[in-house]
Design a protein around this motif. Structure first.
Motif, PDB file in Angstrom:
ATOM      1  N   THR A  83     -26.526 -34.102 -85.727  1.00 51.70           N
ATOM      2  CA  THR A  83     -26.891 -34.775 -86.986  1.00 51.70           C
ATOM      3  C   THR A  83     -27.756 -33.815 -87.796  1.00 51.70           C
ATOM      4  O   THR A  83     -28.356 -32.896 -87.233  1.00 51.70           O
ATOM      5  CB  THR A  83     -27.714 -36.050 -86.731  1.00 51.70           C
ATOM      6  N   ASP A  84     -27.791 -34.052 -89.070  1.00 49.42           N
ATOM      7  CA  ASP A  84     -28.749 -33.333 -89.923  1.00 49.42           C
ATOM      8  C   ASP A  84     -29.966 -34.240 -90.041  1.00 49.42           C
ATOM      9  O   ASP A  84     -29.899 -35.320 -90.628  1.00 49.42           O
ATOM     10  CB  ASP A  84     -28.112 -33.087 -91.306  1.00 49.42           C
ATOM     11  N   VAL A  85     -31.065 -33.797 -89.473  1.00 47.70           N
ATOM     12  CA  VAL A  85     -32.262 -34.642 -89.395  1.00 47.70           C
ATOM     13  C   VAL A  85     -32.795 -35.006 -90.794  1.00 47.70           C
ATOM     14  O   VAL A  85     -33.550 -35.963 -90.951  1.00 47.70           O
ATOM     15  CB  VAL A  85     -33.347 -33.937 -88.535  1.00 47.70           C
ATOM     16  N   GLN A  88     -30.204 -39.080 -93.621  1.00 49.97           N
ATOM     17  CA  GLN A  88     -30.221 -40.320 -92.850  1.00 49.97           C
ATOM     18  C   GLN A  88     -28.818 -40.798 -92.495  1.00 49.97           C
ATOM     19  O   GLN A  88     -28.580 -41.308 -91.405  1.00 49.97           O
ATOM     20  CB  GLN A  88     -30.963 -41.414 -93.654  1.00 49.97           C
ATOM     21  N   LEU A  91     -27.559 -39.564 -89.290  1.00 45.48           N
ATOM     22  CA  LEU A  91     -28.192 -40.199 -88.128  1.00 45.48           C
ATOM     23  C   LEU A  91     -27.590 -41.585 -87.917  1.00 45.48           C
ATOM     24  O   LEU A  91     -27.364 -42.013 -86.782  1.00 45.48           O
ATOM     25  CB  LEU A  91     -29.705 -40.318 -88.349  1.00 45.48           C
ATOM     26  N   TYR A 114     -30.782 -33.066 -83.295  1.00 48.82           N
ATOM     27  CA  TYR A 114     -31.294 -33.369 -84.645  1.00 48.82           C
ATOM     28  C   TYR A 114     -31.474 -31.995 -85.299  1.00 48.82           C
ATOM     29  O   TYR A 114     -32.511 -31.366 -85.148  1.00 48.82           O
ATOM     30  CB  TYR A 114     -32.619 -34.111 -84.573  1.00 48.82           C
ATOM     31  N   ALA A 117     -33.948 -28.672 -88.309  1.00 51.98           N
ATOM     32  CA  ALA A 117     -35.356 -29.032 -88.195  1.00 51.98           C
ATOM     33  C   ALA A 117     -36.255 -28.021 -88.914  1.00 51.98           C
ATOM     34  O   ALA A 117     -37.412 -28.323 -89.200  1.00 51.98           O
ATOM     35  CB  ALA A 117     -35.756 -29.117 -86.728  1.00 51.98           C
ATOM     36  N   ILE A 128     -41.082 -37.696 -85.489  1.00 54.05           N
ATOM     37  CA  ILE A 128     -39.738 -38.045 -85.012  1.00 54.05           C
ATOM     38  C   ILE A 128     -39.770 -38.389 -83.530  1.00 54.05           C
ATOM     39  O   ILE A 128     -40.292 -37.630 -82.719  1.00 54.05           O
ATOM     40  CB  ILE A 128     -38.758 -36.879 -85.280  1.00 54.05           C
ATOM     41  N   LEU A 130     -38.089 -38.608 -80.167  1.00 53.23           N
ATOM     42  CA  LEU A 130     -36.927 -38.004 -79.508  1.00 53.23           C
ATOM     43  C   LEU A 130     -36.680 -38.692 -78.174  1.00 53.23           C
ATOM     44  O   LEU A 130     -37.537 -38.691 -77.290  1.00 53.23           O
ATOM     45  CB  LEU A 130     -37.168 -36.510 -79.286  1.00 53.23           C
ATOM     46  N   THR A 134     -32.323 -35.591 -76.386  1.00 58.29           N
ATOM     47  CA  THR A 134     -32.197 -35.379 -77.833  1.00 58.29           C
ATOM     48  C   THR A 134     -33.104 -34.210 -78.199  1.00 58.29           C
ATOM     49  O   THR A 134     -34.272 -34.175 -77.803  1.00 58.29           O
ATOM     50  CB  THR A 134     -32.612 -36.640 -78.610  1.00 58.29           C
ATOM     51  N   LEU A 136     -34.615 -31.469 -81.118  1.00 53.91           N
ATOM     52  CA  LEU A 136     -34.841 -31.085 -82.508  1.00 53.91           C
ATOM     53  C   LEU A 136     -34.462 -29.608 -82.594  1.00 53.91           C
ATOM     54  O   LEU A 136     -35.140 -28.763 -82.004  1.00 53.91           O
ATOM     55  CB  LEU A 136     -36.323 -31.295 -82.834  1.00 53.91           C
TER      56      LEU A 136
END
Lengths: 158, 387
Positions: A83-85, A88, A91, A114, A117, A128, A130, A134, A136
């Motif tokens: 995902t691109d943190v 949204q 996510l 994620y 970052a 965030i 995690l 998961t 970052l």
């Protein structure tokens, strides 16, 4: 040598190709180039004295109008959901990606990235939450990329 | 025979195909000469096919089945290999061999990629712009024939809707919050034009601005006045506006040469209440009085405390006939209300209509004189004093 197929899955422009490029070639390019279809890269890895060849499928990102061909999912031992943190919606769609993949490969292992970052402030990073497995990550800063792939392999083979 | 036909068809179709066959051990049997351009190295007879086509790893069992079930096949589309995009299909060749056909789709895929790149970049830009718009004040985009075509998230959030459809179903008429006599957004634009106006919606105050966008749309921007600034403008005891805020609004009205009606209101015999029941009772009555007035005036009417039991009301976008009717209804409401501690109370009203030569002082003075006349007439009444 044992070969394992893993997929990188997620929405378009979350940085899947950049993560592969960083992990396999140790390189990074800021320019966004849409992936179409699938590109397979290889990476050798030794875990507990056993040599593995990781076949990393960089799969095109899904868009609101274009879903991923289910043919790519067949026979995968693991997946990295990216995902691109900072976005949204990427996510929010994580659960859908997981569901589709695990329907095809119920016993497969997975981890979550994620990504991007590097665009977050340190304060924002701390906020965030995690969950297990998961990460970052930042392909740009080479942050947590190797740990992400190794953790997936550990979950798949150990 | 069927497989020869496949290869023949491929050649005849002028598409570019290469092929490879392999046995049940997944070892290469033979391949076409042109196949090497897609692979890292030339496939040798007897070598492991997975070395050349790692795409098949994980699907070995599925592929193995094709040996015994000729009707099955295996297809993998749009695979990037050695700077080419190819489709890979595996067909039954005979009981000992499977045929892999590699179809070059590079040209068409690169065209698709360009389109996809353009589309994805557009979506990203669109999302960014949407996020920017959503982070702004409440925005309302209306056509000149009164159709709302866009609102941002702030606007929808304020009105408790998630989609434009819900908003359209609500038939929301913002112009009526500004002035109940307005019938369209066009009329609201005419009223607001390039100025900044206050508009009260559900007890929140907004600064309203309107801008013509292109020739067919008007963009209304609603900036919520913060709670702090509201509090700074309000009298701490009663919640009515302060005199300073009233002055600002009256000054604006006079400077803009707009029409308006000024009312001075006074609770009759209030001093007796303080003397008889104490200051706490007096405060309670003032609060109740202010609430009664606030609940019964329009959102954009300015109701302020002048001092003590004396209040001011500024009515815009109305005429004296309507205003006097409204004031009479306020007078009746107070007359019929049962106040805590004391029960019955009344109020007197002095009214002045803004004339062309009026300044703040002359207008307020005339309304104040009208109030004195109302008191002289026996209180609990309304007096309108012409210029």
């Amino acid at each position: 040598m044992i070969r394992k197929k893993i997929l990188l899955l997620g929405d378009f422009s979350v940085g899947k190709t950049s993560l592969v490029r960083r992990y396999v070639d140790g390189a990074f390019d800021d320019k966004y180039l849409t992936t179409i279809g699938v590109k397979i890269s290889k990476k050798l890895l030794t875990l507990n004295g056993e040599e593995y060849e990781m076949l990393i499928w960089d799969v095109e990102g899904s868009t609101p109008s274009k879903k991923i061909s289910l043919g790519y999912y067949r026979g995968a031992s693991g997946a990295i959901f990216v995902t691109d943190v900072n976005r949204q919606e990427t996510l929010d769609s994580l659960a859908d990606h997981k569901e589709i993949f695990l329907n095809e490969n119920p016993d497969a292992a997975y981890v979550v990235a994620y990504n991007k970052a590097d665009m977050l402030s340190e304060v924002a990073k701390e906020k965030i939450e995690l969950k297990d497995d998961t990460f970052l990550t930042s392909a740009k800063d080479d942050n947590n990329v190797e740990a992400l792939f190794i953790r997936l392999m550990e979950k798949m083979v150990l | 025979m069927k497989n020869i036909q496949i290869i023949l068809n491929a050649i005849l179709s002028k598409d570019i195909f290469e092929y490879l066959t392999f046995d049940q051990n997944f070892e290469v049997v033979d391949s076409s000469a042109g196949l090497v351009k897609y692979l890292e190295k030339s496939p040798k007879v007897g070598s492991d096919i997975l070395d050349f086509l790692p795409e098949l790893v994980g699907s070995e069992e599925e592929i193995q089945e094709i040996f015994s079930k000729p009707h099955l096949n295996y297809v993998l589309e749009s695979v990037y290999k050695n700077d080419y995009y190819v489709n890979i299909s595996i067909e039954h060749y005979d009981v000992d061999r499977l045929l892999v056909l590699i179809h070059d789709i590079t040209d068409v895929t690169l065209t698709q990629q360009q389109l996809l790149q353009y589309s994805n970049e557009s979506i990203l830009i669109n999302n960014t712009l949407q996020n920017i718009l959503d982070s702004q004040n409440a925005l309302l985009f209306v056509t000149h024939n009164n159709i709302i075509t866009y609102t941002n998230e702030q606007f929808m959030h304020y009105f408790g809707v998630k989609r434009m459809k819900d908003l359209q179903r609500k038939n929301l008429k913002i112009y009526e919050y500004f002035d109940s006599s307005l019938k369209s957004y066009e009329a609201l634009y005419e009223r607001v034009n390039s100025k900044e106006e206050y508009i009260v919606i559900n007890k929140d105050t907004f600064i309203l601005q309107a801008t013509i966008v292109e020739s067919s749309h008007t963009l209304f921007t609603l900036t919520k006045v913060t709670k702090l600034s509201n509090e700074m403008q309000q009298d701490t005891l009663t919640g009515a506006y302060k005199k300073s805020y009233f002055n600002t609004q009256l000054k604006r009205l006079i400077n803009n040469k707009e029409e308006g009606i000024v009312v001075v209101l006074d609770l009759d015999d209030f001093k007796l209440i303080n003397d008889t029941y104490g200051h706490q009772a007096g405060d309670d009555i003032l609060k109740a009085f202010v609430k009664l007035i606030q609940d019964n005036i329009r959102g954009n009417d300015i109701f302020a405390r002048w001092g003590g039991e004396e209040f001011l009301l500024l009515l815009e976008h109305t005429n004296i006939e309507h205003a006097l009717k409204k004031l009479e209804s306020l007078r009746t409401i107070i007359d019929r209300y049962t106040f805590k501690h004391v029960g019955h109370m009344t109020a007197s009203f002095g009214v002045a209509c803004k004339e062309e030569d009026d300044d703040m002082h002359s207008l307020l003075q005339r309304a104040d004189q009208a109030l004195y006349q109302a008191k002289d007439k026996g209180k609990n009444c309304i007096v309108f004093k012409k210029a």
